[in-house]
Structures are given as C-alpha cells and as structure tokens.
Design a protein around this motif. Structure first.
Motif, mmCIF file in Angstrom:
data_model
loop_
_atom_site.group_PDB
_atom_site.id
_atom_site.type_symbol
_atom_site.label_atom_id
_atom_site.label_comp_id
_atom_site.label_asym_id
_atom_site.label_seq_id
_atom_site.Cartn_x
_atom_site.Cartn_y
_atom_site.Cartn_z
ATOM 1 N N LEU A 178 0.847 -1.192 0.000
ATOM 2 C CA LEU A 178 0.000 0.000 0.000
ATOM 3 C C LEU A 178 0.879 1.237 0.000
ATOM 4 C CD1 LEU A 178 -2.879 1.221 0.268
ATOM 5 C CD2 LEU A 178 -2.560 1.136 2.747
ATOM 6 N N LEU A 179 0.556 2.217 -0.857
ATOM 7 C CA LEU A 179 1.255 3.497 -0.901
ATOM 8 C C LEU A 179 0.283 4.587 -0.477
ATOM 9 C CD1 LEU A 179 3.846 5.090 -1.691
ATOM 10 C CD2 LEU A 179 2.789 5.438 -3.929
ATOM 11 N N GLU A 180 0.641 5.337 0.567
ATOM 12 C CA GLU A 180 -0.197 6.430 1.066
ATOM 13 C C GLU A 180 0.536 7.744 0.810
ATOM 14 O OE1 GLU A 180 -2.197 4.934 5.013
ATOM 15 O OE2 GLU A 180 -0.253 3.953 4.749
ATOM 16 N N ARG A 181 0.024 8.492 -0.146
ATOM 17 C CA ARG A 181 0.686 9.725 -0.557
ATOM 18 C C ARG A 181 0.510 10.812 0.499
ATOM 19 N NH1 ARG A 181 2.454 10.626 -5.233
ATOM 20 N NH2 ARG A 181 1.733 12.773 -5.341
ATOM 21 N N ASP A 182 1.592 11.582 0.712
ATOM 22 C CA ASP A 182 1.602 12.719 1.651
ATOM 23 C C ASP A 182 1.232 12.308 3.075
ATOM 24 O OD1 ASP A 182 2.327 14.382 -0.427
ATOM 25 O OD2 ASP A 182 0.269 14.976 -0.879
ATOM 26 N N TYR A 183 1.512 11.059 3.440
ATOM 27 C CA TYR A 183 1.147 10.564 4.770
ATOM 28 C C TYR A 183 1.884 11.337 5.859
ATOM 29 C CZ TYR A 183 0.333 7.290 8.617
ATOM 30 O OH TYR A 183 -0.041 6.723 9.812
ATOM 31 N N PHE A 184 3.171 11.686 5.628
ATOM 32 C CA PHE A 184 3.976 12.369 6.639
ATOM 33 C C PHE A 184 3.968 13.885 6.454
ATOM 34 C CE2 PHE A 184 5.885 8.105 6.275
ATOM 35 C CZ PHE A 184 5.804 7.708 7.595
ATOM 36 N N LEU A 185 3.059 14.392 5.658
ATOM 37 C CA LEU A 185 2.974 15.827 5.412
ATOM 38 C C LEU A 185 2.580 16.559 6.690
ATOM 39 C CD1 LEU A 185 3.266 17.760 2.982
ATOM 40 C CD2 LEU A 185 0.809 17.598 2.684
ATOM 41 N N SER A 186 3.067 17.787 6.839
ATOM 42 C CA SER A 186 2.729 18.584 8.013
ATOM 43 C C SER A 186 1.219 18.741 8.121
ATOM 44 C CB SER A 186 3.387 19.967 7.901
ATOM 45 O OG SER A 186 2.949 20.814 8.930
#
Length: 717
Positions: free
Chosen positions: A59-67
C-alpha cells in the motif's frame, strides 16, 4: 508511466508487515526506509513499484507524513471516508457540497471570505445544494405532486467559513470536514515557530508547508526587528523602522495566489484548487483531471446479448425489446484520451462507480476483445473528477468512492457547461461521425430524423454496440489529429506527457477494491467468510470470530480477480485470501463456468481433488480467452450484463478444502459425512497438472494423475 514528480518524501509505503517512509526520489525510482528498527532500505524503480501496488499486501499512502496530515487523521479518527459510519459519510458529502460551491463563488468573485459576503450568497448556495439533494431523492422516477423530500437546514456563514478553513488546512482533503462531534484528540493550533527573520525573510516564512498565519508572520517580523534594534541601540546605530502588522499583511496579500498556495499546500493541492474553479488553468499531465458524463446513445438497439439471438426465428427476433442505452464515458482532459466507457440501462450510481474503476486499470484486454489493433493502456490514479449534476454523480456513494481513491469530485454550479467541454464534444463526435452509419440511428432530434424507421431497422445488440464504440475510440479517435491538441493525436499526447511529466500514480489494488469493489455482507465462521462457494480468511477475521459479538462483516469483491477480497472488521479494511491457491488471478466469470461443469460431472461424488479443479479452471480460462478473441465475450463486463455479475452468488453447494489447511490455522471440518471418494495417485506424486495450450479435450478426461493430498467436496444440503 509514473515519474519522479509523482512521488515525494512525505509518502508512506507499506509492505506487510513493515512500514517505510520515502527517503529519496531519483529519475528512475524511489528509496524507502523503514520507520521502525532494524532499519531497512528498499529501492524500487517506478515500474517495479507500479507492479508492487497490485499486490494485496502493498500500500502506498501519498503525503502521509505531510505537516498536518497526522493531525487531520487523528481528528477524523480514520484515513478514509468510506470507513466512517454511513451517517457520517453523508454528513461529509453534504458539507463538501457547501464548501465546493462557496469556493466556486470565491473564485468567480461573487463573494469574499467574510461573514457579511457569505451571508449575502448563502441562500443561493443553499438552493444549489438542495437542488443536488432533490436529484438524489427523486432518482430517475417521474415527478409526482405531493412527494415528500427531506432537506437540511443551511449552516450559518461562520460555520461554512470554518468548514472551508478546515478543508484547506487538511490539504483540500474531505477528512477535514469530518464532524468534530465524531472525533477525539488534540484540537490546539499545530503551527510550529521558525527562526526570527527580517521583513523579507518573515514574508518568506509564510511561503512554507508549515502554513503560518499572517498574524504569526507579523509577530515574528516585529520580534526580529526589535531584537535587531536592541543590538543597534547598544552600538549607537540608528534604529530600524519597524513595519506595522498591517503592512506585513498587505505585502503578503500581494503575493501570487497560485504560487502562494502551491508553496503552502503542495503543487498537487494547488492544481486541484485552481483547476476546480477556474477555467483558465488546464490539466498539465495525464489523469490530473478527468471529465465524466452520461449520454443517451443516438441509436435504437436490441436490448439483448449477441449470443442470445442464436437460433431465434425472424418472428422471435422481431419481438425482442428495443430501445436506447445510456453511455457512461470518462475522458482525460490533458490528452483527450478516453479512459473508460460502459453501457447502462438507465443512469445509476453503480455504473458510474464501475466507470471510475475502469479509469484506474489497463483496458487493453477490452481492446483486444473488440478486435482493436491499438492498445487501451490509458489509466492512472484519480485527482479531480468533473461531472454535472446528474443524480448518479451527486450520489453519496459515488462521492465516497472518489474520496477513498484519493480524488476530489468537482460539481460546478449550473450554467457552466464549458467547464466540462471535452466530454460534451466527444459525445457530439459520436453523434455525427459514428451513429449515422449504424443501423437504427435516432439522429439528434425528431426534425432531423423525419420519418426514418429507427425502431424497425434496429439490428445491433449491447455487446455489438460497445464493441463498435471501443473500436472507434481506440483505433480511430485516439489516432486522429485533434484540433484541441494543436494537431497532435491523443495517443501521442499521452505518450509525450507521460514521458515528460508522468501520470498520476496508480491506485493501489487494496484501495481500488475498497473504493470500487462489489459490496456484499457475509457471516463469519471458523473458515472465514464464504462467497461464490470459496472460503476467504485472514488474521483479522479469525480474531473477529473468536472475540466479536457480531456475526457478519462487509466485504468488497473484484470480479476480475477472486483470489482475494477486502473485509471490513470494526472500522478497518483487511485483505483476505482464498484458502485455495488455484483462484489467484481467476475471474468470477471463469469460476462460474468452471463450477457449473464440475457440478455436472461430480454431482454423485463427495470429494474432488484440487488439482482437478485447477486443471478445469485453466481449461476454462484458455477456452474463454479464445472466445473473447473471436466473439468479444469479455465486452459483456462493460454492458448492462456486467452490472449484474456476481449477484447470483452461485450457490452450487461446492465446499472446498485446501492443500494445506494448517497454513490458515483452520479448525478441523467435522461435517463432511465421513464420505471420501478415493482417487488414484499419480506416479510422479505431483500437485497441479499441466497441459498444452492447444489442448481441447472435454472435462470428462481421466483423472489418473491426481494426488489425494487435497480434496474438494459437495455439501448435500
């Protein structure tokens, strides 16, 4: 193909059971580093990653660690809208209708971000939102006087503005609209401080992903100047003039709107925001913006499948029902390529959701079945999905499916057809270039049709009609110079932009099934859940069976591959694999035909060896492939027949035992009547059987090479 610009260091990759954060992105691939110990680093090329995402445990979760992303998920208590209770999903869709409409008013200059201006247009916004609610509740039934409809009271101006702020703070994510009454967690401001800078540096601090407010920037600016003035005073130097708070805010207001939003929210979020509401900004790369619409085909057709006409007399053929089908079509705005197309009996949200699924997968199998010489490999993830106010497109389930696939729906206010001009034009192309040459055309209006006998001349069936449409789109339309592309063909434009800028990354297969799969409810037993006479299990289902007071779970099935399904346990979704390995990559249609033949042959036996089933499945797949090539049988999946697939659930009484039941930690089965039919063992003792590609003998062949290690059995209910 995806490019480096499609992946960022804010992405999280899950390769069960470990989690990884993107550490670096190159021109050919991305490196991921595990978030726990021991530290592990993985590198995948973009093509390798694309293939990996088709597996159930990746699974790829885009912008998961974004502020701010973590805070948004914590407040919403979920990472997808579809995992929320239905009542909350409906609430989020309703709030999004107000937010998206108000943002359109802002972009068009009809309102400003103040309560006074929002109050002035709130009544009109309420009317537009209720117009959508009226279409949903009315469906496609004729209007009837006195029919009751339910409408919600409009929120006040301050509430709508708060929704807009939360939506934008979440990076234009609908998770920001989840009701706070449903949530728990820290709601304090989440902006961190940066080093004090002078005026230019202070304004520059506004253009960061930390999304500092103008007031914070002004306060930092004053503090920076005060500190510098203290040093100057000690050194006997002239003091600097401190900019006022109002001056700092005015300088920030002069910044370019698009550049500012891109710096604070990311390029993708900025593209979505400005692409949603302004005509001037066009799509820059494939799948960035997709337009979807429905069209009643300008053709009277026979409402049946081609195979159903065999053997009918002329009188019987004349008595068959005739009518006009509806066509659902999705077109990519950047390249003008058609990324999905299917026929429907009437407008409905199920076909609209199925079209979304088609837009996210390779359709070259459909092109081959239709006899096309070109491939139909135009697909990718979802960003912006533009539709009109059709009841299918404002349905809560349609919006939720888009949300769960990481896209955003765009439903412009009425009177703006130019915002979906591309899909409207291709329907006109069909009506003028294709339909007049077919049997049974209706023409564009009664005056143009005159006394032409459209019904009497109808001779085209559903699968023939979709075959002609696919042939025209894939081999003709995609390869003709397009005026909107300055003479470039849609095919060449897709290839060029995909190479230069990349395509929106594919929707991971787990998310595709969760968002677009056929939804069913099943009872959980010690063997997991049973659907289509196949048992599926996973650790979450076993825990549910042991510890939950509930008995049933929701499942999502992809009829193109029944080797694994998605199951919802509590508020989370998990992949569950078939106990029998022979179903990997097998379609529902192939299994249905195989199970029918097996039931006919072994109805008097209690047990069937799994290798027999594997051999039968392989034969059916080979025969079906030949049938698809000759008759376009696979095209049924995008006709009204396709929507009904999987509804019968087989129910053939076929119970299956795996080769290695211990592998799934299953309890012993004590209800097989103790009746096992012994089968001779082969000399090789091998497992699955092999057979030649040109093998055409019937399933009634001998079973001398069968190993008795695993069995199938029929339940005699």
């Amino acid at each position: 193909m995806s490019q480096a610009t499609d992946y960022t260091t804010f992405d999280r990759l899950t390769v069960e059971p470990r989690k990884y954060q993107c550490a670096a992105v190159t021109d050919i691939g991305a490196t991921y580093e595990s978030t726990d110990t021991p530290i592990e680093r993985l590198f995948f090329t973009f093509e390798e990653l694309r293939q990996k995402l088709k597996q159930p445990d990746v699974l790829l979760e885009r912008d998961y660690f974004l502020s701010g992303a973590a805070e948004t998920r914590e407040l919403a208590n979920t990472d997808i809208i579809g995992a929320l209770p239905l009542k909350v999903q409906i609430e989020v869709v309703w709030r999004y209708a107000y937010v998206s409409t108000l943002l359109q008013f802002f972009a068009l200059g009809r309102a400003k971000r103040t309560e006074f201006h929002v109050n002035a247009v709130l009544e009109e916004i309420e009317r537009l939102v209720n117009k959508q609610a009226k279409a949903v509740q009315g469906g496609w039934t004729p209007k009837r006087a006195g029919k009751e409809k339910v409408y919600r009271d409009a929120p006040c101006a301050s509430t709508v503005l708060e929704w807009v702020r939360r939506f934008e703070a979440a990076g234009n994510s609908p998770l920001g609209l989840v009701p706070r009454t449903h949530l728990s967690g820290n709601r304090n401001p989440r902006f961190s401080l940066v080093e004090l800078r002078m005026l230019g540096e202070a304004i520059g601090s506004y253009l960061t992903r930390k999304r500092r407010s103008k007031r914070q920037v002004a306060a930092d600016c004053k503090a920076s100047f005060d500190a510098k003035n203290k040093q100057f005073e000690q050194n006997g130097l002239p003091l600097l003039q401190v900019p006022s708070k109002r001056m700092v805010e005015r300088e920030i207001a002069k910044l370019d709107p698009y550049t500012t939003y891109a710096a604070r929210h990311g390029v993708e979020a900025a593209n979505r925001k400005f692409l949603l509401y302004e005509e001037g900004i066009d799509a820059a790369y494939p799948m960035e913006r997709v337009e979807i619409d429905e069209w009643q085909v300008d053709l009277i057709s026979i409402l049946a499948q081609r195979g159903a006409l065999a053997g009918l007399s002329p009188e019987q053929l004349a008595a068959l029902p005739r009518g006009r089908r509806w066509l659902y079509l999705a077109i990519d705005c950047a390249t003008r390529c058609v990324v999905g197309m299917r026929l429907a009996v009437t407008p409905n949200s199920e076909d609209a959701i199925a079209l979304l699924a088609d837009a996210t997968r390779d359709k070259s199998d459909l092109a081959a079945a239709a006899g096309c010489r070109s491939e139909w490999g135009h697909y990718g993830g979802l960003k912006t999905i533009a539709t009109d106010l059709g009841a299918a497109f404002i349905d809560d389930r349609f919006h939720t499916a888009i949300f769960d696939a990481s896209g955003l729906p765009e439903t412009p206010t009425g009177g703006l057809p130019h915002l979906r001009s591309r899909v409207e034009r291709i329907f006109g192309t069909f009506g003028t270039n294709l339909m007049p040459g077919l049997a049974g055309p209706t023409f564009s209006n009664p005056k143009e049709r005159g006394d032409y006998p459209s019904v009497e001349t109808a001779a085209i069936t559903d699968d023939t009609l979709i075959q002609m449409l696919i042939l025209y789109v894939v081999d003709v339309y995609h390869n003709r110079p397009h005026r909107g592309l300055k003479g470039e063909t849609p095919n060449n434009c897709w290839k060029r932009l995909a190479a230069e800028k990349g395509v929106v990354p594919d929707v991971p297969e787990r998310i595709r099934r969760r968002a677009f799969g056929k939804s069913l409810t099943r009872k959980v037993s010690g063997k997991g859940v049973e659907v289509f006479d196949i048992h599926y299990t996973c650790a979450a289902l076993r825990r549910f069976h042991l510890h939950s007071h509930e008995e049933e779970v929701e499942i999502k099935v992809d009829l193109n591959n029944i080797g694994w399904i998605m199951v919802r346990v509590d508020d989370a979704w998990y992949p569950a694999k078939a106990i029998q390995k022979c179903f990997d990559g097998v379609s529902y249609d192939d299994w249905k035909e195989t199970s029918r033949q097996l039931a006919m042959k072994y109805r008097d036996q209690a047990t069937i060896h799994e290798s027999t089933v594997a051999e039968a499945l392989a034969k059916i797949v080979a025969l079906n492939a030949a049938d698809e090539h000759t008759f376009g049988a696979q095209l049924r999946a995008v006709t009204p027949y396709g929507l009904r697939r999987g509804m019968d659930d087989l129910h053939l009484g076929l119970a299956i035992e795996p080769d290695d039941p211990e592998r799934f930690d299953l309890p012993p089965d004590d209800d097989l009547f103790g009746h096992v039919v012994p089968l001779p063992q082969s000399d090789s003792g091998g497992g699955g059987a092999t057979f030649e590609a040109d093998e055409t003998r019937d399933l009634e062949t001998d079973t001398s090479n069968i190993d008795r290690a695993s069995t199938w059995s029929f339940d005699h209910d």
